[in-house]
Design a protein around this motif. Structure first.
Motif, PDB file in Angstrom:
ATOM      1  N   ALA A  27       0.827  -1.203   0.000  1.00 41.67           N
ATOM      2  CA  ALA A  27       0.000   0.000   0.000  1.00 41.67           C
ATOM      3  C   ALA A  27       0.864   1.257   0.000  1.00 41.67           C
ATOM      4  CB  ALA A  27      -0.940  -0.007   1.207  1.00 41.67           C
ATOM      5  N   ASP A  28       2.002   1.218   0.686  1.00 45.78           N
ATOM      6  CA  ASP A  28       2.935   2.345   0.672  1.00 45.78           C
ATOM      7  C   ASP A  28       3.558   2.529  -0.708  1.00 45.78           C
ATOM      8  OD1 ASP A  28       2.579   3.132   3.288  1.00 45.78           O
ATOM      9  OD2 ASP A  28       4.232   1.916   4.064  1.00 45.78           O
ATOM     10  N   ALA A  29       3.922   1.408  -1.334  1.00 43.52           N
ATOM     11  CA  ALA A  29       4.614   1.468  -2.624  1.00 43.52           C
ATOM     12  C   ALA A  29       3.679   1.863  -3.759  1.00 43.52           C
ATOM     13  CB  ALA A  29       5.274   0.123  -2.925  1.00 43.52           C
ATOM     14  N   TYR A  30       2.392   1.536  -3.624  1.00 41.23           N
ATOM     15  CA  TYR A  30       1.415   1.821  -4.677  1.00 41.23           C
ATOM     16  C   TYR A  30       0.220   2.574  -4.065  1.00 41.23           C
ATOM     17  CZ  TYR A  30       4.032  -1.605  -7.440  1.00 41.23           C
ATOM     18  OH  TYR A  30       5.011  -2.288  -8.111  1.00 41.23           O
ATOM     19  N   GLU A  32      -1.916   4.475  -5.224  1.00 42.67           N
ATOM     20  CA  GLU A  32      -3.127   4.546  -6.029  1.00 42.67           C
ATOM     21  C   GLU A  32      -3.900   3.227  -6.033  1.00 42.67           C
ATOM     22  OE1 GLU A  32      -4.139   7.410  -7.339  1.00 42.67           O
ATOM     23  OE2 GLU A  32      -2.382   8.291  -6.380  1.00 42.67           O
ATOM     24  N   ALA A  33      -3.306   2.189  -5.481  1.00 44.96           N
ATOM     25  CA  ALA A  33      -3.948   0.875  -5.464  1.00 44.96           C
ATOM     26  C   ALA A  33      -4.807   0.711  -4.217  1.00 44.96           C
ATOM     27  CB  ALA A  33      -2.893  -0.224  -5.516  1.00 44.96           C
ATOM     28  N   ASN A  34      -5.909  -0.009  -4.345  1.00 44.66           N
ATOM     29  CA  ASN A  34      -6.730  -0.393  -3.211  1.00 44.66           C
ATOM     30  C   ASN A  34      -6.313  -1.789  -2.767  1.00 44.66           C
ATOM     31  OD1 ASN A  34      -8.476   1.944  -3.240  1.00 44.66           O
ATOM     32  ND2 ASN A  34      -9.376   1.101  -5.106  1.00 44.66           N
ATOM     33  N   VAL A  35      -5.762  -1.877  -1.557  1.00 40.40           N
ATOM     34  CA  VAL A  35      -5.181  -3.121  -1.068  1.00 40.40           C
ATOM     35  C   VAL A  35      -6.060  -3.682   0.053  1.00 40.40           C
ATOM     36  CG1 VAL A  35      -3.141  -4.224  -0.092  1.00 40.40           C
ATOM     37  CG2 VAL A  35      -2.885  -2.257  -1.623  1.00 40.40           C
ATOM     38  N   THR A  36      -6.404  -4.960  -0.058  1.00 39.89           N
ATOM     39  CA  THR A  36      -7.188  -5.651   0.958  1.00 39.89           C
ATOM     40  C   THR A  36      -6.391  -6.834   1.485  1.00 39.89           C
ATOM     41  OG1 THR A  36      -9.273  -5.073  -0.126  1.00 39.89           O
ATOM     42  CG2 THR A  36      -9.338  -6.876   1.462  1.00 39.89           C
ATOM     43  N   GLY A  37      -6.234  -6.911   2.786  1.00 43.92           N
ATOM     44  CA  GLY A  37      -5.583  -8.050   3.424  1.00 43.92           C
ATOM     45  C   GLY A  37      -6.593  -8.841   4.230  1.00 43.92           C
ATOM     46  N   THR A  38      -6.593 -10.151   4.065  1.00 42.64           N
ATOM     47  CA  THR A  38      -7.554 -10.997   4.777  1.00 42.64           C
ATOM     48  C   THR A  38      -6.840 -12.095   5.542  1.00 42.64           C
ATOM     49  OG1 THR A  38      -7.862 -12.569   2.941  1.00 42.64           O
ATOM     50  CG2 THR A  38      -9.270 -10.608   2.962  1.00 42.64           C
ATOM     51  N   VAL A  48      -2.966   2.839   8.785  1.00 44.88           N
ATOM     52  CA  VAL A  48      -2.993   4.286   8.648  1.00 44.88           C
ATOM     53  C   VAL A  48      -3.073   4.697   7.176  1.00 44.88           C
ATOM     54  CG1 VAL A  48      -1.752   4.660  10.792  1.00 44.88           C
ATOM     55  CG2 VAL A  48      -0.462   4.403   8.663  1.00 44.88           C
ATOM     56  N   GLN A  49      -2.785   3.770   6.272  1.00 42.36           N
ATOM     57  CA  GLN A  49      -2.854   4.085   4.848  1.00 42.36           C
ATOM     58  C   GLN A  49      -4.318   4.137   4.403  1.00 42.36           C
ATOM     59  OE1 GLN A  49      -1.078   1.738   6.255  1.00 42.36           O
ATOM     60  NE2 GLN A  49       0.972   1.581   5.405  1.00 42.36           N
ATOM     61  N   PRO A  50      -4.718   5.186   3.729  1.00 40.78           N
ATOM     62  CA  PRO A  50      -6.112   5.292   3.291  1.00 40.78           C
ATOM     63  C   PRO A  50      -6.487   4.277   2.223  1.00 40.78           C
ATOM     64  CG  PRO A  50      -4.801   7.083   2.373  1.00 40.78           C
ATOM     65  CD  PRO A  50      -3.924   6.373   3.362  1.00 40.78           C
ATOM     66  N   ASN A  51      -5.497   3.700   1.555  1.00 38.58           N
ATOM     67  CA  ASN A  51      -5.773   2.740   0.478  1.00 38.58           C
ATOM     68  C   ASN A  51      -5.672   1.288   0.937  1.00 38.58           C
ATOM     69  OD1 ASN A  51      -2.968   3.048   0.838  1.00 38.58           O
ATOM     70  ND2 ASN A  51      -2.537   2.274  -1.228  1.00 38.58           N
ATOM     71  N   LEU A  52      -5.629   1.067   2.261  1.00 37.69           N
ATOM     72  CA  LEU A  52      -5.469  -0.285   2.806  1.00 37.69           C
ATOM     73  C   LEU A  52      -6.586  -0.595   3.789  1.00 37.69           C
ATOM     74  CD1 LEU A  52      -3.865  -2.914   3.426  1.00 37.69           C
ATOM     75  CD2 LEU A  52      -2.529  -1.566   5.076  1.00 37.69           C
ATOM     76  N   ARG A  53      -7.111  -1.806   3.682  1.00 37.01           N
ATOM     77  CA  ARG A  53      -8.068  -2.271   4.677  1.00 37.01           C
ATOM     78  C   ARG A  53      -7.821  -3.747   4.963  1.00 37.01           C
ATOM     79  NH1 ARG A  53     -14.014  -2.885   1.772  1.00 37.01           N
ATOM     80  NH2 ARG A  53     -13.372  -4.222   0.046  1.00 37.01           N
ATOM     81  N   PHE A  54      -8.085  -4.122   6.198  1.00 37.69           N
ATOM     82  CA  PHE A  54      -7.986  -5.514   6.609  1.00 37.69           C
ATOM     83  C   PHE A  54      -9.377  -6.021   6.976  1.00 37.69           C
ATOM     84  CE2 PHE A  54      -3.661  -3.989   7.966  1.00 37.69           C
ATOM     85  CZ  PHE A  54      -2.943  -4.739   7.039  1.00 37.69           C
ATOM     86  N   GLN A  55      -9.604  -7.303   6.723  1.00 38.62           N
ATOM     87  CA  GLN A  55     -10.873  -7.887   7.124  1.00 38.62           C
ATOM     88  C   GLN A  55     -10.692  -9.368   7.436  1.00 38.62           C
ATOM     89  OE1 GLN A  55     -12.888  -6.853   3.320  1.00 38.62           O
ATOM     90  NE2 GLN A  55     -13.365  -9.044   3.173  1.00 38.62           N
TER      91      GLN A  55
END
Length: 237
Positions: A27-30, A32-38, A48-55
């Motif tokens: 998410a830091d490196a990209y 503009e990408a929307n990153v999801t970790g599961t 803290v990255q706006p483009n990262l979410r965990f679920q």
């Protein structure tokens, strides 16, 4: 971080994210990408990255991303899931169905088959005993620890094309003359020393009929072998 030749990813999925380190770095490196970790359990800190979410999600259950009107992924990443998945073919098929045309799946797995730069390891080697241990656990749990040996063909059978496999040596300890491999070896030995009691205790007592004392003795013997770098043991990633 990513071997696949991805240039402008928009939607990225990290399966089995654990504490989320890979997802955070990606998410830091990209940005503009929307990153999801599961993962099955929420082991991560609040991102803290706006483009990262965990679920919390089980990759072996039904995938609902498309039913929720979410876009397909450009990249699906997974790492060190050996011993966690009962039906790999089904998982690869789900990945195939949820990737955009031209998207990439990238998987990094550690082989649990030991090697030695000195030649074949004797059957009495504690590292060969670990291989036997994982083999028995694979049968008894129905979840293979040998996915690194089969994933290339399974990914291809799921419909993927241009499948590329790269293998790297991971030595245990600092016996290599290569400075980079020495650093990897220091970390990999630490990985074993800090993790092996957790790897063996539950499986051995629940599935193999060991006592806790037997598990501790197995770990102690392994710890002695780790300190003997004349074995020149390595595994493959």
């Amino acid at each position: 971080m990513l071997v696949a030749p991805v240039t402008d990813p928009r939607n990225v999925l990290d399966i089995g994210t654990g504490v989320g380190l890979w997802a955070v770095n990606f998410a830091d490196a990209y940005p503009e990408a929307n990153v999801t970790g599961t993962d099955l359990s929420p082991l991560w800190d609040h991102p803290v990255q706006p483009n990262l979410r965990f679920q919390v999600d089980d990759c072996c259950s039904e995938w609902t991303y498309l039913e929720e009107f979410r876009e397909r992924f450009d990249v699906i990443h997974m790492r060190c899931l050996f011993g966690s998945i009962a039906d790999w073919d089904q998982l690869y098929q789900k990945c195939f169905e949820h990737l955009v045309p031209g998207g990439y799946i990238e998987q990094a797995e550690m082989s649990i088959i030991p090697h030695s730069a000195n030649g074949p390891l004797p059957h009495a080697s504690i590292f060969r005993q670990w291989e036997c241990f994982w083999s028995k656990c694979s049968v008894l749990t129905g979840k293979s620890w040998f996915i690194s040996e089969t994933m290339q063909e399974s990914i291809r059978e799921a419909g993927f094309v241009n499948v590329c496999e790269r293998r790297f040596r991971w030595p245990i300890g600092t016996w290599s003359s290569d400075p980079k491999l020495q650093e990897i070896g220091r970390w990999y030995r630490e990985f074993w020393e800090s993790g092996m009691e957790g790897w063996v205790m539950a499986l051995s007592t629940r599935y193999l009929g060991w006592t806790a004392s037997q598990a501790h003795a197995f770990v102690a013997e392994t710890r002695n072998a780790l300190s003997d770098e004349t074995n020149r043991v390595y595994f493959e990633l």
